[in-house]
Scaffold this motif. Structure first.
Motif, PDB file in Angstrom:
ATOM      1  N   SER A 433      84.963  31.988  21.386  1.00  0.00           N
ATOM      2  CA  SER A 433      83.841  34.120  22.076  1.00  0.00           C
ATOM      3  C   SER A 433      83.484  33.976  22.776  1.00  0.00           C
ATOM      4  O   SER A 433      82.218  34.436  23.640  1.00  0.00           O
ATOM      5  CB  SER A 433      82.877  34.001  20.705  1.00  0.00           C
ATOM      6  N   ILE A 434      83.086  32.725  23.814  1.00  0.00           N
ATOM      7  CA  ILE A 434      82.402  32.763  25.519  1.00  0.00           C
ATOM      8  C   ILE A 434      83.813  32.492  26.293  1.00  0.00           C
ATOM      9  O   ILE A 434      83.439  33.894  27.451  1.00  0.00           O
ATOM     10  CB  ILE A 434      81.661  31.400  25.433  1.00  0.00           C
ATOM     11  N   PHE A 435      85.006  32.049  26.252  1.00  0.00           N
ATOM     12  CA  PHE A 435      85.424  32.095  27.418  1.00  0.00           C
ATOM     13  C   PHE A 435      86.844  32.936  27.503  1.00  0.00           C
ATOM     14  O   PHE A 435      86.890  32.955  26.056  1.00  0.00           O
ATOM     15  CB  PHE A 435      86.131  30.572  27.827  1.00  0.00           C
ATOM     16  N   LEU A 485      74.589  35.758  16.691  1.00  0.00           N
ATOM     17  CA  LEU A 485      73.204  36.392  15.419  1.00  0.00           C
ATOM     18  C   LEU A 485      72.692  34.778  16.600  1.00  0.00           C
ATOM     19  O   LEU A 485      72.881  33.455  16.505  1.00  0.00           O
ATOM     20  CB  LEU A 485      73.392  36.660  14.590  1.00  0.00           C
ATOM     21  N   MET A 486      71.521  34.806  16.806  1.00  0.00           N
ATOM     22  CA  MET A 486      71.091  34.350  17.876  1.00  0.00           C
ATOM     23  C   MET A 486      69.561  33.455  17.452  1.00  0.00           C
ATOM     24  O   MET A 486      69.090  33.201  17.192  1.00  0.00           O
ATOM     25  CB  MET A 486      70.211  35.116  18.876  1.00  0.00           C
ATOM     26  N   GLU A 512      85.569  37.227  10.634  1.00  0.00           N
ATOM     27  CA  GLU A 512      85.487  36.141   9.880  1.00  0.00           C
ATOM     28  C   GLU A 512      84.332  35.312  10.495  1.00  0.00           C
ATOM     29  O   GLU A 512      83.996  36.272  11.546  1.00  0.00           O
ATOM     30  CB  GLU A 512      86.834  35.137  10.318  1.00  0.00           C
ATOM     31  N   LEU A 513      84.063  34.738   9.638  1.00  0.00           N
ATOM     32  CA  LEU A 513      82.138  33.123  10.532  1.00  0.00           C
ATOM     33  C   LEU A 513      83.096  32.265  10.668  1.00  0.00           C
ATOM     34  O   LEU A 513      83.915  31.218  11.058  1.00  0.00           O
ATOM     35  CB  LEU A 513      82.001  32.914   8.996  1.00  0.00           C
ATOM     36  N   LEU A 514      82.999  32.000  12.560  1.00  0.00           N
ATOM     37  CA  LEU A 514      83.394  31.343  13.026  1.00  0.00           C
ATOM     38  C   LEU A 514      83.042  29.940  12.428  1.00  0.00           C
ATOM     39  O   LEU A 514      81.743  29.653  12.541  1.00  0.00           O
ATOM     40  CB  LEU A 514      83.465  30.877  14.792  1.00  0.00           C
ATOM     41  N   ALA A 542      73.051  29.808  16.470  1.00  0.00           N
ATOM     42  CA  ALA A 542      73.397  30.229  16.659  1.00  0.00           C
ATOM     43  C   ALA A 542      75.240  30.272  15.605  1.00  0.00           C
ATOM     44  O   ALA A 542      76.103  30.239  16.162  1.00  0.00           O
ATOM     45  CB  ALA A 542      73.855  30.934  18.180  1.00  0.00           C
ATOM     46  N   VAL A 543      74.842  31.528  15.186  1.00  0.00           N
ATOM     47  CA  VAL A 543      76.647  31.840  14.223  1.00  0.00           C
ATOM     48  C   VAL A 543      77.133  33.159  15.183  1.00  0.00           C
ATOM     49  O   VAL A 543      76.134  34.133  15.279  1.00  0.00           O
ATOM     50  CB  VAL A 543      75.795  32.511  12.743  1.00  0.00           C
ATOM     51  N   VAL A 544      78.724  32.816  15.184  1.00  0.00           N
ATOM     52  CA  VAL A 544      78.924  34.143  15.531  1.00  0.00           C
ATOM     53  C   VAL A 544      80.322  34.613  14.820  1.00  0.00           C
ATOM     54  O   VAL A 544      80.913  33.790  13.757  1.00  0.00           O
ATOM     55  CB  VAL A 544      80.064  33.470  16.919  1.00  0.00           C
TER      56      VAL A 544
END
Length: 550
Positions: A433-435, A485-486, A512-514, A542-544
């Motif tokens: 979710s970042i790179f 979500l932080m 989906e929830l990583l 944090a959840v993504v």
């Protein structure tokens, strides 16, 4: 006829001489021709030419780097700007220095350099740890305002091969980065030593040693019979000049950082020395990233040194990469025009909106230089703090460069190790979710996204707005949208920007929830996307949610 020839001659001389005069007026400390040669190529030493720069895609994909902002000022363990404040009578650092090293008229900062041995430094071990934590590039400090070069410097005898740890620090960092497959970044801060060190030529204002000059006035001749015999303290302290206005006030430098408000303009020799040292650094190590702790470019606008260094750096990088420009050059407090020429660096903060061009924030889990008090008082940023910054910065088209302060002996403490490892644990699960992502239509929603948080000077707005699980940040990769979500949600999640009537909605295929095998239950409503809270908390950071769009 003679009169016409005379007029013509005067006109020709005017055309030849005027540009030179204007150059002198524009740059009081210009770089002369008899210095390190410029690599020729696409770029010239003008803002107009540098505007042809484009931020390379590899850097925009990388998102996260770790920095070793390490040098002799880490040796005392007293935090930032030690070499300036140790010459300010009555300050905390002055008092500590007198107690531990002696009075600065006899034991100046050169003695701190001499005491710095880096006995426990293992660059390979540190860089491997940073890579495991998810860093996509590594930064080392090549010199600081204290003016010590951390490599076998061709143009500066005060370097770590001759003094201190007696080793080529940058060479060893570069080898470690190469062995771990990380792009190498180097940070250069020494352009301001001219005014930053002016406290070294002062003296105590009261007491038994009132009026006795500090060691900033010493010269090579004073070193006979000492450990520094043969070295010239003036090459380190650069204080053979009249002090700037209000130099007795250690805070005055902040208003003079752009070389105005009474700052003494460096000599041509000083500017040329900085230029030559930096070109030498570039030629020796071919860094992938180069960071200047300066407004725009170093010594600008009093010298063209920074412009010439920038052009050389870009052209040299293209030569090394078969005509492709992969270099990343950073500067602070840039105009919109200058942001086309190099990458904007924001210190300890972030803009409160998506930026059109890739940028970077630099921050630290503690002080820039190692501070024992931060360790003892548990004042480090947590892994949660760092990840929240990373997610927020990435949502706005930025990268995060994180300094993990290195102790004088070359190690990091156990609390820092734990923080770095916890960052890595989160990235291992949620790194996709970042790179390689890019900003979405909006960077986020929730209380923090709706709060104004303007930048002050070069940044300095981090931590002023706190985030929790009600704050959401977005970014995307192709048809996949990531909503982070932080925190760990305890109630159902409601994302307004993804309602079916939202102008940003593209429809949703699945969610989906990583890091979880739990089936995500969701419902698309007109004014929001409703997601049932997960049954089990994955982590507190944090959840993504990975949202597959139609």
């Amino acid at each position: 006829m003679k009169k016409s020839k005379s007029i013509l001659l005067v006109w020709i001389l005017f055309l030849v001489i005027q540009p030179l005069v204007l150059a002198q007026q524009k740059y009081p400390s210009p770089i002369g021709p008899n210095n390190e040669p410029q690599q020729t190529g696409k770029f010239e030493a003008t803002w107009e030419s540098l505007a042809n720069y484009e931020v390379p895609e590899w850097f925009r994909d990388a998102k996260f780097g770790i920095w070793a902002h390490w040098g002799p000022q880490s040796q005392p363990g007293q935090g930032d700007w030690y070499a300036r404040h140790m010459y300010d009578q009555g300050s905390r650092i002055y008092n500590w220095h007198v107690e531990n090293y002696g009075h600065p008229s006899k034991a100046g900062f050169k003695e701190v350099i001499h005491s710095w041995k880096a006995d426990n430094w293992d660059p390979e071990k540190l860089v491997a740890l940073y890579k495991k934590a998810g860093a996509q590039y590594f930064f080392a400090m090549a010199n600081h305002h204290d003016n010590l070069d951390m490599w076998d410097s061709k143009y500066h005898e005060w370097n770590t091969v001759n003094v201190g740890p007696k080793t080529d620090v940058i060479h060893r960092w570069a080898e470690a980065a190469k062995n771990n497959g990380l792009p190498l970044g180097l940070s250069v801060h020494a352009a301001h030593a001219w005014i930053w060190y002016e406290t070294a030529q002062q003296s105590d204002r009261e007491g038994d040693l009132k009026g006795v000059p500090y060691d900033g006035i010493l010269t090579r001749e004073d070193g006979k019979g000492t450990w520094w015999e043969g070295l010239d303290p003036q090459d380190l302290y650069a204080q053979n000049h009249k002090p700037s206005k209000d130099s007795h006030d250690v805070s005055s430098i902040h208003s003079q950082w752009d070389w105005d408000n009474g700052a003494q303009v460096p000599t041509v020799a000083y500017s040329e020395n900085f230029y030559n040292r930096t070109i030498d650094l570039i030629n020796k190590f071919n860094p992938d990233l180069l960071y200047f702790d300066d407004t725009a470019l170093p010594l600008y606008p009093i010298s063209d040194a920074g412009l010439k260094i920038a052009a050389h750096y870009y052209n040299n990088n293209m030569k090394q990469n078969n005509g492709e420009l992969n270099a990343v050059l950073f500067g602070k407090i840039l105009t919109d025009e200058q942001k086309e020429c190099l990458v904007w660096d924001v210190e300890r903060g972030a803009p409160d909106a998506i930026q059109d061009i890739g940028w970077q924030t630099c921050t630290c889990i503690g002080n820039w230089h190692y501070n024992e008090a931060v360790y003892q008082q548990d004042r480090y940023k947590s892994a949660k703090d760092v990840i929240h910054m990373l997610v927020d910065v990435v949502s706005k088209n930025g990268n995060l460069l994180l300094n993990v302060p290195v102790k004088g002996d070359g190690s990091i403490d156990e609390k820092e190790v734990e923080i770095v490892e916890n960052i890595g644990k989160w990235i291992e699960i949620n790194g996709e979710s970042i790179f390689g992502t890019r900003p979405w239509d909006v960077f986020g929603e929730g209380p923090s996204a709706e709060t104004e948080n303007p930048i002050s000077a070069q940044g300095f707005n981090e931590g002023k707005v706190k985030m929790n699980s009600n704050d959401i940040r977005f970014n995307q990769k192709g048809d996949v949208l990531y909503a982070t979500l932080m925190g760990s949600p305890e109630e159902d999640i409601k994302i307004k920007n993804l309602g079916s009537m939202s102008p940003f909605s593209k429809g949703i295929k699945k969610i989906e929830l990583l890091g979880s095998s739990e089936k995500v239950k969701w419902k698309l409503e007109k004014d929001q996307l409703h997601i049932e809270a997960p049954k089990e908390a994955l982590n507190e950071i944090a959840v993504v949610y990975k949202i597959f769009q139609k």
